[in-house]
Design an enzyme around this catalytic site. Structure first.
Site, PDB file in Angstrom:
ATOM      1  N   ASP A 105      11.851  -3.376  -6.331  1.00  0.00           N
ATOM      2  CA  ASP A 105      12.951  -2.476  -6.008  1.00  0.00           C
ATOM      3  C   ASP A 105      12.937  -1.290  -6.967  1.00  0.00           C
ATOM      4  O   ASP A 105      12.642  -1.449  -8.161  1.00  0.00           O
ATOM      5  CB  ASP A 105      14.291  -3.206  -6.119  1.00  0.00           C
ATOM      6  CG  ASP A 105      15.012  -3.304  -4.782  1.00  0.00           C
ATOM      7  OD1 ASP A 105      15.567  -2.274  -4.355  1.00  0.00           O
ATOM      8  OD2 ASP A 105      15.012  -4.388  -4.178  1.00  0.00           O
ATOM      9  N   ASP A 211      15.977   2.041  -3.286  1.00  0.00           N
ATOM     10  CA  ASP A 211      17.403   1.840  -3.052  1.00  0.00           C
ATOM     11  C   ASP A 211      18.104   3.177  -2.804  1.00  0.00           C
ATOM     12  O   ASP A 211      17.796   4.187  -3.441  1.00  0.00           O
ATOM     13  CB  ASP A 211      18.001   1.151  -4.291  1.00  0.00           C
ATOM     14  CG  ASP A 211      19.422   0.700  -4.092  1.00  0.00           C
ATOM     15  OD1 ASP A 211      19.665  -0.084  -3.157  1.00  0.00           O
ATOM     16  OD2 ASP A 211      20.291   1.121  -4.874  1.00  0.00           O
ATOM     17  N   GLU A 268      15.787   2.865   1.670  1.00  0.00           N
ATOM     18  CA  GLU A 268      17.047   2.447   2.282  1.00  0.00           C
ATOM     19  C   GLU A 268      17.795   3.712   2.706  1.00  0.00           C
ATOM     20  O   GLU A 268      18.405   4.385   1.881  1.00  0.00           O
ATOM     21  CB  GLU A 268      17.877   1.633   1.286  1.00  0.00           C
ATOM     22  CG  GLU A 268      19.196   1.153   1.859  1.00  0.00           C
ATOM     23  CD  GLU A 268      20.098   0.539   0.808  1.00  0.00           C
ATOM     24  OE1 GLU A 268      20.914  -0.333   1.161  1.00  0.00           O
ATOM     25  OE2 GLU A 268      20.009   0.934  -0.377  1.00  0.00           O
ATOM     26  N   HIS A 345      19.172  -8.734   1.807  1.00  0.00           N
ATOM     27  CA  HIS A 345      20.148  -9.228   0.838  1.00  0.00           C
ATOM     28  C   HIS A 345      21.546  -8.670   1.047  1.00  0.00           C
ATOM     29  O   HIS A 345      22.490  -9.141   0.407  1.00  0.00           O
ATOM     30  CB  HIS A 345      19.679  -8.873  -0.575  1.00  0.00           C
ATOM     31  CG  HIS A 345      19.524  -7.402  -0.782  1.00  0.00           C
ATOM     32  ND1 HIS A 345      18.508  -6.669  -0.204  1.00  0.00           N
ATOM     33  CD2 HIS A 345      20.275  -6.504  -1.477  1.00  0.00           C
ATOM     34  CE1 HIS A 345      18.625  -5.404  -0.539  1.00  0.00           C
ATOM     35  NE2 HIS A 345      19.686  -5.273  -1.308  1.00  0.00           N
ATOM     36  N   ASP A 346      21.699  -7.674   1.923  1.00  0.00           N
ATOM     37  CA  ASP A 346      22.998  -7.035   2.155  1.00  0.00           C
ATOM     38  C   ASP A 346      23.628  -7.427   3.486  1.00  0.00           C
ATOM     39  O   ASP A 346      24.653  -6.863   3.865  1.00  0.00           O
ATOM     40  CB  ASP A 346      22.844  -5.503   2.127  1.00  0.00           C
ATOM     41  CG  ASP A 346      22.700  -4.946   0.724  1.00  0.00           C
ATOM     42  OD1 ASP A 346      23.141  -5.613  -0.230  1.00  0.00           O
ATOM     43  OD2 ASP A 346      22.141  -3.844   0.587  1.00  0.00           O
TER      44      ASP A 346
END
Length: 587
Positions: A105, A211, A268, A345-346
């Site tokens: 990440d 991110d 993202e 993960h979200d």
């Protein structure tokens, strides 16, 4: 490790099958309450056996863990709960030794407030690093001190925090403890990219998941967001801070670094519905991002006003969204690239959101959804536990079990609004479906104590889902009819026919805007784009998203061959689809 920094940029990532690991909840190799890097290394063969060829490791850096590692205090170090830099280097090597790649990440919109750069920045207004973050004086309304703007942060609080020592506000689009970096400061930007990117790429890393990739460029003048939510001062401000004027210049600078290592990126990219704008991020010729995550599918059933509140959605909605995601970036001569995913993960677990997680239909609907991911074009992503049909946590759990800062702040926001018990119950019901916590429970490895996640006498950092005795890797590895083995078959089919399933042209086979708008079947074709000698040249995918038998509404399939089905008895290509059946045909 010596890395060749004169490599030619390729597109190896198009055929990557990426397995995302949330390190805190994956596997504890040392018997602690959390997962760790040594635990990941011990499970690499399990991941490779599934068919994945790339690992995406969510944040493992030094962090106070206010936002589960997305608040980084040192990009060049590893959180001790996960291991050491040497462990991370060993993980990179172990992946490469297996013919796999690995990405980390990249969190560079903000740091932790414990990062040494921010500690210096907030020490005084004259500190050399003061301008490395975004500081603004207060404004006053009728003598009352107010934040510089009315922006609502992504975590449901003001996006500005008052600093008593220097008597100014700093910007934080996420948690208070996550101050935003000032990318307009060239010295800061240079140090940031060296510390967060070059440090790891020089150690053999193959790329990054980036991110919040469209937030770095902030406006020159900070202005209030328009009032779209009545009766509250704080307002959503995505149009103010997303896709700013310098975004593409920043990404091209990052692209120059990535090109030296032939490294990939997946960004993202939220709040960017315009395809023309998305193409600016992912066009191969632009050398910015390899691909992006867009969230139209993930946002099905989410209110436009309140991210957590559910609204009805139909198979037609899913079909139209899938079509847009599959065609917008690659059709009509465009040189973009897409992603295929249903979990991360979200998000809540896909079998609970888009399938049916009841004991009767969980296995079948999870297999059916695996076909939606693995037969779609683009780079494919699987999230840990998705290959086991892990589910959302039970509705019976108390809200105290929900540990995510987003969930906690959301309940606080509803409580502070003081609208009554009905609104609070509605908020709780929403979290039971859409909270990020559902994806973060420990992976269920066995039916033994702590689901085999950690030592028997250790309390895991988060409660393990109650259904671990029915859903766990050990049982599924032994059962050739399990969800895990079906994912394995679907991935193998994808790998065997990349011209169809990775690069193929997508088209819907029913009229979801008209006569078939009430259909419960998602039906689409995949066609080879080139004229090379590839057999087969067309595939048809039929997915029944209901708990009732559905007729085949697509004509011309009688001569098709069933290549894969969730139901063993389905050898007739035009037989009615059983509840939650998925079927892949070759024509």
């Amino acid at each position: 490790m010596t890395i060749d920094t004169k490599q030619k940029r390729t597109a190896w990532w198009k055929e990557a099958i990426v397995y995302q690991i949330w390190p805190k909840s994956f596997f504890s190799g040392n018997g602690s309450p959390t997962g760790d890097i040594k635990g990941i290394i011990s499970k690499l063969d399990y991941i490779k056996q599934l068919g994945a060829n790339t690992i995406w490791l969510s944040p493992h850096y030094s962090s106070p863990m206010i936002d589960e590692g997305y608040d980084i205090s040192d990009y060049e170090n590893v959180n001790p709960m996960f291991g050491t830099v040497a462990d991370a280097e060993q993980l990179i090597k172990e992946c490469h030794d297996r013919g796999m790649r690995i990405i980390f990440d990249l969190v560079i919109n903000h740091t932790s407030d414990q990062h040494k750069w921010f500690q210096e920045s907030r020490s005084s207004k004259t500190n050399p690093k003061r301008d490395w973050f975004i500081w603004r004086p207060a404004r006053y309304v009728d003598g009352k001190r107010m934040p510089p703007t009315n922006w609502l942060s992504c975590f449901n609080q003001s996006a500005w925090e008052w600093d008593e020592k220097t008597e100014e506000y700093y910007l934080h689009l996420f948690a208070i403890e996550q101050p935003d970096i000032n990318w307009r400061n060239d010295e800061c930007k240079k140090a940031l990219l060296e510390s967060s990117m070059e440090f790891w790429l020089s150690r053999g890393l193959d790329g990054f998941r980036v991110d919040t990739v469209n937030l770095y460029s902030k406006p020159e003048q900070f202005e209030d967001a328009p009032v779209t939510v009545p009766d509250t001062y704080l307002q959503p401000a995505f149009d103010q801070f997303c896709n700013g004027p310098e975004m593409h210049n920043y990404l091209r600078e990052m692209g120059d670094i990535l090109e030296k290592y032939d490294a990939m990126t997946v960004g993202e990219l939220g709040n960017t519905p315009d395809v023309k704008e998305v193409l600016k991020y992912v066009g191969f010729s632009r050398n910015e991002l390899s691909m992006v995550f867009q969230f139209e599918t993930m946002n099905l059933g989410r209110s436009q006003v309140d991210w957590y509140i559910q609204e009805p959605w139909s198979v037609a909605d899913l079909a139209k969204t899938t079509e847009m995601m599959q065609t917008a970036l690659t059709d009509s001569g465009r040189d973009g690239w897409q992603t295929s995913f249903l979990e991360n993960h979200d998000q809540g677990r896909s079998v609970s959101r888009f399938g049916n997680d009841s004991p009767e239909h969980r296995t079948t609907s999870a297999k059916m959804l695996s076909l939606l991911v693995s037969m779609a074009s683009g780079t494919m992503y699987v999230y840990q536990g998705q290959e086991l049909a892990m589910t959302n946590v039970p509705a019976s759990w108390d809200m105290k079990e929900y540990l995510d800062i987003g969930s906690i702040n959301y309940l606080k926001q509803v409580k502070d609004a003081n609208k009554g018990e009905a609104d609070m119950e509605r908020a709780k019901a929403a979290l039971r479906v859409l909270a990020r916590d559902h994806a973060r429970t420990p992976v269920q490895w066995t039916d033994g104590p702590n689901a085999g996640f950690t030592a028997e006498n250790v309390k895991p950092w988060m409660r393990i889902n109650d259904n671990f005795k029915e859903i766990n890797a050990a049982q599924q590895l032994q059962d050739k009819d399990s969800v895990y083995h079906f994912w394995q078959k679907a991935i193998a089919l994808r790998v065997q026919h990349p011209d169809l399933f990775v690069h193929g042209k997508f088209s819907l086979l029913l009229d979801y805007k008209g006569a078939d708008k009430d259909s419960k079947v998602l039906a689409f074709a995949k066609d080879v784009r080139t004229e090379t000698e590839v057999t087969p040249k067309r595939s048809v995918v039929l997915l029944n998203l209901s708990d009732a038998e559905q007729p085949i509404e697509v004509t011309g399939l009688e001569s098709g061959k069933v290549a894969l089905s969730t139901h063993h008895q389905s050898t007739d290509p035009v037989a009615p689809l059983s509840p939650y059946e998925g079927r892949v045909l070759f024509l």
